[in-house]
Design a protein around this motif. Structure first.
Motif, PDB file in Angstrom:
ATOM      1  N   VAL A  57       3.062  -2.914  17.022  1.00  0.00           N
ATOM      2  CA  VAL A  57       4.421  -2.686  16.526  1.00  0.00           C
ATOM      3  C   VAL A  57       5.032  -4.009  16.073  1.00  0.00           C
ATOM      4  O   VAL A  57       5.550  -4.145  14.972  1.00  0.00           O
ATOM      5  CB  VAL A  57       5.295  -2.032  17.616  1.00  0.00           C
ATOM      6  N   VAL A  58       4.949  -5.008  16.920  1.00  0.00           N
ATOM      7  CA  VAL A  58       5.553  -6.302  16.627  1.00  0.00           C
ATOM      8  C   VAL A  58       4.927  -6.939  15.391  1.00  0.00           C
ATOM      9  O   VAL A  58       5.612  -7.424  14.495  1.00  0.00           O
ATOM     10  CB  VAL A  58       5.423  -7.230  17.855  1.00  0.00           C
ATOM     11  N   THR A  59       3.612  -6.931  15.318  1.00  0.00           N
ATOM     12  CA  THR A  59       2.934  -7.616  14.224  1.00  0.00           C
ATOM     13  C   THR A  59       3.096  -6.868  12.906  1.00  0.00           C
ATOM     14  O   THR A  59       3.350  -7.470  11.867  1.00  0.00           O
ATOM     15  CB  THR A  59       1.438  -7.782  14.535  1.00  0.00           C
ATOM     16  N   VAL A  60       2.923  -5.547  12.941  1.00  0.00           N
ATOM     17  CA  VAL A  60       3.016  -4.784  11.705  1.00  0.00           C
ATOM     18  C   VAL A  60       4.418  -4.869  11.115  1.00  0.00           C
ATOM     19  O   VAL A  60       4.590  -5.093   9.916  1.00  0.00           O
ATOM     20  CB  VAL A  60       2.613  -3.308  11.937  1.00  0.00           C
ATOM     21  N   THR A  61       5.437  -4.707  11.957  1.00  0.00           N
ATOM     22  CA  THR A  61       6.798  -4.769  11.418  1.00  0.00           C
ATOM     23  C   THR A  61       7.083  -6.134  10.816  1.00  0.00           C
ATOM     24  O   THR A  61       7.628  -6.241   9.722  1.00  0.00           O
ATOM     25  CB  THR A  61       7.847  -4.448  12.504  1.00  0.00           C
ATOM     26  N   LEU A  62       6.717  -7.175  11.536  1.00  0.00           N
ATOM     27  CA  LEU A  62       6.993  -8.506  11.008  1.00  0.00           C
ATOM     28  C   LEU A  62       6.196  -8.768   9.735  1.00  0.00           C
ATOM     29  O   LEU A  62       6.727  -9.281   8.748  1.00  0.00           O
ATOM     30  CB  LEU A  62       6.646  -9.574  12.058  1.00  0.00           C
ATOM     31  N   ALA A  63       4.921  -8.379   9.738  1.00  0.00           N
ATOM     32  CA  ALA A  63       4.088  -8.619   8.560  1.00  0.00           C
ATOM     33  C   ALA A  63       4.624  -7.838   7.364  1.00  0.00           C
ATOM     34  O   ALA A  63       4.659  -8.345   6.241  1.00  0.00           O
ATOM     35  CB  ALA A  63       2.643  -8.235   8.844  1.00  0.00           C
ATOM     36  N   ALA A 100      15.117  -6.382   7.234  1.00  0.00           N
ATOM     37  CA  ALA A 100      15.694  -7.281   8.230  1.00  0.00           C
ATOM     38  C   ALA A 100      15.514  -6.711   9.634  1.00  0.00           C
ATOM     39  O   ALA A 100      15.163  -7.419  10.571  1.00  0.00           O
ATOM     40  CB  ALA A 100      17.172  -7.509   7.930  1.00  0.00           C
ATOM     41  N   LEU A 101      15.745  -5.400   9.776  1.00  0.00           N
ATOM     42  CA  LEU A 101      15.560  -4.782  11.085  1.00  0.00           C
ATOM     43  C   LEU A 101      14.111  -4.836  11.525  1.00  0.00           C
ATOM     44  O   LEU A 101      13.802  -5.049  12.691  1.00  0.00           O
ATOM     45  CB  LEU A 101      16.016  -3.314  11.033  1.00  0.00           C
ATOM     46  N   LEU A 102      13.226  -4.645  10.547  1.00  0.00           N
ATOM     47  CA  LEU A 102      11.810  -4.605  10.883  1.00  0.00           C
ATOM     48  C   LEU A 102      11.317  -5.927  11.444  1.00  0.00           C
ATOM     49  O   LEU A 102      10.475  -5.951  12.331  1.00  0.00           O
ATOM     50  CB  LEU A 102      10.987  -4.225   9.636  1.00  0.00           C
ATOM     51  N   VAL A 103      11.857  -7.020  10.916  1.00  0.00           N
ATOM     52  CA  VAL A 103      11.324  -8.301  11.383  1.00  0.00           C
ATOM     53  C   VAL A 103      11.929  -8.730  12.710  1.00  0.00           C
ATOM     54  O   VAL A 103      11.474  -9.690  13.329  1.00  0.00           O
ATOM     55  CB  VAL A 103      11.535  -9.437  10.344  1.00  0.00           C
ATOM     56  N   LEU A 104      12.915  -7.983  13.163  1.00  0.00           N
ATOM     57  CA  LEU A 104      13.596  -8.411  14.390  1.00  0.00           C
ATOM     58  C   LEU A 104      12.685  -8.514  15.617  1.00  0.00           C
ATOM     59  O   LEU A 104      12.681  -9.555  16.288  1.00  0.00           O
ATOM     60  CB  LEU A 104      14.758  -7.450  14.674  1.00  0.00           C
ATOM     61  N   PRO A 105      11.920  -7.474  15.945  1.00  0.00           N
ATOM     62  CA  PRO A 105      11.080  -7.600  17.155  1.00  0.00           C
ATOM     63  C   PRO A 105      10.117  -8.780  17.085  1.00  0.00           C
ATOM     64  O   PRO A 105       9.987  -9.539  18.046  1.00  0.00           O
ATOM     65  CB  PRO A 105      10.306  -6.269  17.196  1.00  0.00           C
ATOM     66  N   GLY A 106       9.470  -8.924  15.931  1.00  0.00           N
ATOM     67  CA  GLY A 106       8.505 -10.006  15.780  1.00  0.00           C
ATOM     68  C   GLY A 106       9.146 -11.368  15.941  1.00  0.00           C
ATOM     69  O   GLY A 106       8.637 -12.246  16.651  1.00  0.00           O
ATOM     70  N   MET A 107      10.292 -11.552  15.297  1.00  0.00           N
ATOM     71  CA  MET A 107      10.955 -12.852  15.386  1.00  0.00           C
ATOM     72  C   MET A 107      11.450 -13.096  16.805  1.00  0.00           C
ATOM     73  O   MET A 107      11.399 -14.228  17.298  1.00  0.00           O
ATOM     74  CB  MET A 107      12.134 -12.919  14.396  1.00  0.00           C
ATOM     75  N   ALA A 108      11.888 -12.033  17.468  1.00  0.00           N
ATOM     76  CA  ALA A 108      12.351 -12.213  18.847  1.00  0.00           C
ATOM     77  C   ALA A 108      11.214 -12.719  19.729  1.00  0.00           C
ATOM     78  O   ALA A 108      11.363 -13.697  20.471  1.00  0.00           O
ATOM     79  CB  ALA A 108      12.905 -10.893  19.393  1.00  0.00           C
ATOM     80  N   VAL A 109      10.067 -12.053  19.630  1.00  0.00           N
ATOM     81  CA  VAL A 109       8.916 -12.478  20.436  1.00  0.00           C
ATOM     82  C   VAL A 109       8.539 -13.911  20.083  1.00  0.00           C
ATOM     83  O   VAL A 109       8.289 -14.743  20.965  1.00  0.00           O
ATOM     84  CB  VAL A 109       7.710 -11.537  20.192  1.00  0.00           C
ATOM     85  N   LEU A 150       3.711  -9.621  26.483  1.00  0.00           N
ATOM     86  CA  LEU A 150       4.651 -10.091  25.471  1.00  0.00           C
ATOM     87  C   LEU A 150       4.306 -11.440  24.822  1.00  0.00           C
ATOM     88  O   LEU A 150       4.391 -11.557  23.609  1.00  0.00           O
ATOM     89  CB  LEU A 150       6.071 -10.144  26.055  1.00  0.00           C
ATOM     90  N   PRO A 151       3.968 -12.463  25.584  1.00  0.00           N
ATOM     91  CA  PRO A 151       3.734 -13.763  24.937  1.00  0.00           C
ATOM     92  C   PRO A 151       2.649 -13.710  23.873  1.00  0.00           C
ATOM     93  O   PRO A 151       2.721 -14.416  22.873  1.00  0.00           O
ATOM     94  CB  PRO A 151       3.315 -14.670  26.087  1.00  0.00           C
ATOM     95  N   THR A 152       1.645 -12.858  24.070  1.00  0.00           N
ATOM     96  CA  THR A 152       0.547 -12.809  23.106  1.00  0.00           C
ATOM     97  C   THR A 152       0.728 -11.699  22.093  1.00  0.00           C
ATOM     98  O   THR A 152      -0.182 -11.404  21.328  1.00  0.00           O
ATOM     99  CB  THR A 152      -0.788 -12.590  23.832  1.00  0.00           C
ATOM    100  N   ALA A 153       1.900 -11.065  22.098  1.00  0.00           N
ATOM    101  CA  ALA A 153       2.084  -9.898  21.232  1.00  0.00           C
ATOM    102  C   ALA A 153       1.964 -10.253  19.761  1.00  0.00           C
ATOM    103  O   ALA A 153       1.488  -9.457  18.962  1.00  0.00           O
ATOM    104  CB  ALA A 153       3.431  -9.250  21.516  1.00  0.00           C
ATOM    105  N   LEU A 154       2.427 -11.443  19.387  1.00  0.00           N
ATOM    106  CA  LEU A 154       2.361 -11.812  17.977  1.00  0.00           C
ATOM    107  C   LEU A 154       1.323 -12.911  17.801  1.00  0.00           C
ATOM    108  O   LEU A 154       1.560 -14.054  18.138  1.00  0.00           O
ATOM    109  CB  LEU A 154       3.728 -12.284  17.490  1.00  0.00           C
ATOM    110  N   ASN A 155       0.169 -12.521  17.264  1.00  0.00           N
ATOM    111  CA  ASN A 155      -0.877 -13.500  17.004  1.00  0.00           C
ATOM    112  C   ASN A 155      -0.816 -13.914  15.541  1.00  0.00           C
ATOM    113  O   ASN A 155      -0.869 -13.055  14.661  1.00  0.00           O
ATOM    114  CB  ASN A 155      -2.230 -12.878  17.349  1.00  0.00           C
ATOM    115  N   ARG A 168      -0.204  -9.369   6.727  1.00  0.00           N
ATOM    116  CA  ARG A 168       0.765  -9.641   5.657  1.00  0.00           C
ATOM    117  C   ARG A 168       0.072  -9.710   4.303  1.00  0.00           C
ATOM    118  O   ARG A 168       0.549  -9.134   3.323  1.00  0.00           O
ATOM    119  CB  ARG A 168       1.512 -10.940   5.933  1.00  0.00           C
ATOM    120  N   ASN A 169      -1.073 -10.386   4.263  1.00  0.00           N
ATOM    121  CA  ASN A 169      -1.848 -10.444   3.024  1.00  0.00           C
ATOM    122  C   ASN A 169      -2.194  -9.056   2.537  1.00  0.00           C
ATOM    123  O   ASN A 169      -2.106  -8.739   1.352  1.00  0.00           O
ATOM    124  CB  ASN A 169      -3.144 -11.226   3.238  1.00  0.00           C
TER     125      ASN A 169
END
Lengths: 308, 296
Positions: free
Chosen positions: A102-108, B11-20, A157-162, A170-171
């Motif tokens: 969830v964390v990686t996909v949303t951010l990417a 912006a909402l989507l990147v929130l969890p990732g940036m928080a971590v 949590l600490p390793t959630a975003l690699n 992202r690519n």
């Protein structure tokens, strides 16, 4: 001619076959050695785990003991210690992988869209972590101050975003044809709908691979567990494995947590078989997942992501 | 501001990732400021006395640290000399195989160690090469002298290197494989027509084709000069003792978590991180000077 995103090259063309026999013999020896070096230890420990008291100390119980016995496995599962640790590992792996994805996909995805203010700086923030990793002490203090000591989220949590996985995803998202998304947008789909309806279905393969990478990493959690879980009854399988196999603690009925009194009377299988059974049982889930990883990344999924 | 609203979903989507990212990667980076204080858990960060560079000076002058530093550099030198070329050679060997199924089988097998945790790998090695392991069983059964590779302090650095090779070589062939597929077969055809032997083809076509990726990976490896894998070493230090086994990362652990010298150990860790970053930047610069794309 062939690009890195093309189908995986299937062997050298015949006219390129090396003809020098000395070279081919050397190559055969080297490759056989590599395969043997990997497979032999595994075969050996599996054999040992099935070996009964008489055979376990014989030299080289290779390929299979003549009188295999399931005693070691029966005893480690009947007890509660190993089973408990395995269940904890399962929990951490499954939940942790979900969180990581969830964390990686949303951010990417978010950072693959143009126009988001702060896009560049946020991207650099992620990439910098490839170079600077947080130190043990400061990380430990953060966990303590968040109240996460003895909490399994400290493992997840600490390793959630690699950062590597992030870059790959992202690519991939950036390579999704813009026309698809544009036409969806013209049909009234917002960014979120675009993600769910178009991008995610297209990304099933790569998300599976990334998820499997996270899962394997979480299953192998050792140091975070001993650092953040001072309560050793909460340990996942790797620290338990370490206790018995590397630190050499002895296994008795009480350590295994076997309950009934009739079991207390029976002798345990030899230490070595028990150790090997625990080892095998901690490896098997990875080997089970492994073919799935293989299937996906030999299709050029990863090499496609390397292209910038 | 309006653009933010336009892209509010992203912006909402990147929130969890940036928080971590911020909480677990950047706050600890800030926490390195502890290295500049004489930290006491009772006083907390803001009330611990500021001591400037004193901790760093203590670190550099400490003999144990210097031992660990030398160990770290020596292990990494071994890794760069032996473990770095191994996947390249293996990838080239595999690439020349005509048989598709054989190649795929070998690849499947050699990737396996990468997915095993270090606990598993060390356990496997102990069972093969440890005092009670297979090798010694065979030696003793034949009346020969047994030797415990895993507990031998003088062999430790080589042991770490060989274990590293066993675990990582297979997997590391992937990226070289990807690079090999980008070399056009026409080049090989032309060379074969001109009568080039296998070795000549390798030297003049294959290796230059791998040049860029090799340099890139070499940069990354150099950046890791001071950071030998923590878990791999940490698991085996009890077998050889801290004097011969300590590397910088484990030294930081023992000083900070075990002995409680918090600001001192943070200084050591911070020093390592800064030097590592400097090494990567330096190597990146060299790569660019050689005409290659750097990492950044």
């Amino acid at each position: 001619m062939t690009t890195a995103t093309g189908p995986a090259r299937t062997g050298a063309p015949v006219w390129m076959r090396h003809r020098n026999p000395a070279f081919r013999v050397m190559r055969a020896i080297v490759l056989t050695f590599c395969v043997a070096a990997v497979l032999l230890p595994f075969l050996y420990i599996v054999s040992l785990s099935f070996a009964g008291a008489k055979e376990v100390n014989q030299v080289g119980v290779f390929l299979f003991p003549r009188h295999p016995s399931l005693a070691a496995y029966r005893d480690i599962f009947r007890g509660s210690l190993v089973t408990h640790a395995l269940l904890i590992s399962l929990y951490v792996t499954v939940v942790g992988t979900a969180i990581s994805l969830v964390v990686t996909v949303t951010l990417a995805y978010g950072l693959s869209r143009k126009g988001l203010p702060g896009n560049r700086p946020m991207l650099y923030l992620v990439l910098i972590t490839l170079v600077f990793t947080p130190g043990i002490i400061p990380s430990y203090l953060v966990i303590v101050h968040l109240g996460l000591l003895n909490n399994y989220f400290a493992l997840m949590l600490p390793t959630a975003l690699n950062a590597f996985n992030f870059v790959v995803l992202r690519n991939f998202f950036m390579n999704v044809p813009q026309e698809l998304l544009d036409s969806a947008q013209m049909d009234g789909a917002g960014e979120f709908t675009q993600l769910v309806r178009i991008v995610l279905p297209l990304s099933k393969a790569i998300i599976s691979v990334i998820g499997l990478f996270y899962a394997v990493g979480l299953w192998g959690t050792y140091f975070s567990a001993i650092l953040y879980l001072p309560d050793s009854t909460k340990w996942p399988i790797q620290p338990v494995l370490n206790e018995y196999l590397i630190q050499g603690s002895a296994i008795s009925q009480s350590t295994l947590g076997a309950v009934t009194s009739s079991q207390l009377q029976q002798a345990l299988p030899p230490q070595r078989s028990l150790d090997m059974a625990i080892l095998v049982v901690s490896i098997v889930p990875i080997l089970v997942i492994y073919p799935f990883i293989q299937k996906h990344f030999t299709k050029g999924v990863l090499t496609g992501a390397i292209k910038r | 501001m309006q653009r933010l609203w336009q892209h509010r979903i992203a912006a909402l989507l990147v929130l969890p990732g940036m928080a971590v990212l911020l909480i677990f990667s950047y706050v600890p980076l800030l926490g390195n400021a502890i290295a500049f204080t004489d930290y006491s858990p009772y006083l907390g960060f803001f009330h611990s006395p500021y001591v400037g560079l004193r901790n760093f000076r203590d670190v550099i002058e400490n003999t144990q640290f210097i031992h660990a530093l030398i160990n770290t550099v020596e292990i990494n030198a071994l890794i760069m000399i032996f473990a770095f070329p191994a996947p390249i050679a293996l990838a080239i060997l595999l690439n020349g195989l005509v048989g598709d199924r054989v190649r795929r089988f070998i690849q499947t097998v050699i990737y396996i160690p990468h997915f095993m945790s270090w606990v598993v790998v060390v356990s496997l090695w102990l069972e093969m090469f440890g005092g009670a392991g297979l090798l010694n069983d065979i030696l003793r059964a034949n009346g020969m002298h047994s030797f415990d590779l895993m507990s031998d302090p003088s062999f430790f650095k080589s042991l770490i290197t060989i274990e590293y090779i066993w675990k990582n070589t297979g997997w590391n062939t992937i990226i070289f494989f990807a690079a090999l597929t980008t070399i056009e077969t026409e080049q090989y055809e032309a060379a074969a027509v001109d009568g080039a032997t296998g070795w000549q083809q390798t030297w003049h076509i294959t290796l230059p084709g791998l040049r860029s990726i090799t340099i890139l990976l070499f940069i990354l490896q150099l950046g890791n000069l001071l950071s030998v894998g923590f878990e791999q070493v940490f698991l085996q230090i009890p077998l050889v003792g801290q004097d011969s086994g300590n590397v910088i990362s484990t030294y930081v652990y023992y000083q900070g978590v075990v002995d409680g010298n918090i600001s001192y150990s943070t200084a050591a860790g911070f020093l390592q991180a800064v030097v590592a970053a400097g090494l990567i930047c330096g190597a990146n610069w060299i790569a660019k000077a050689l005409g290659e794309d750097g990492l950044f």
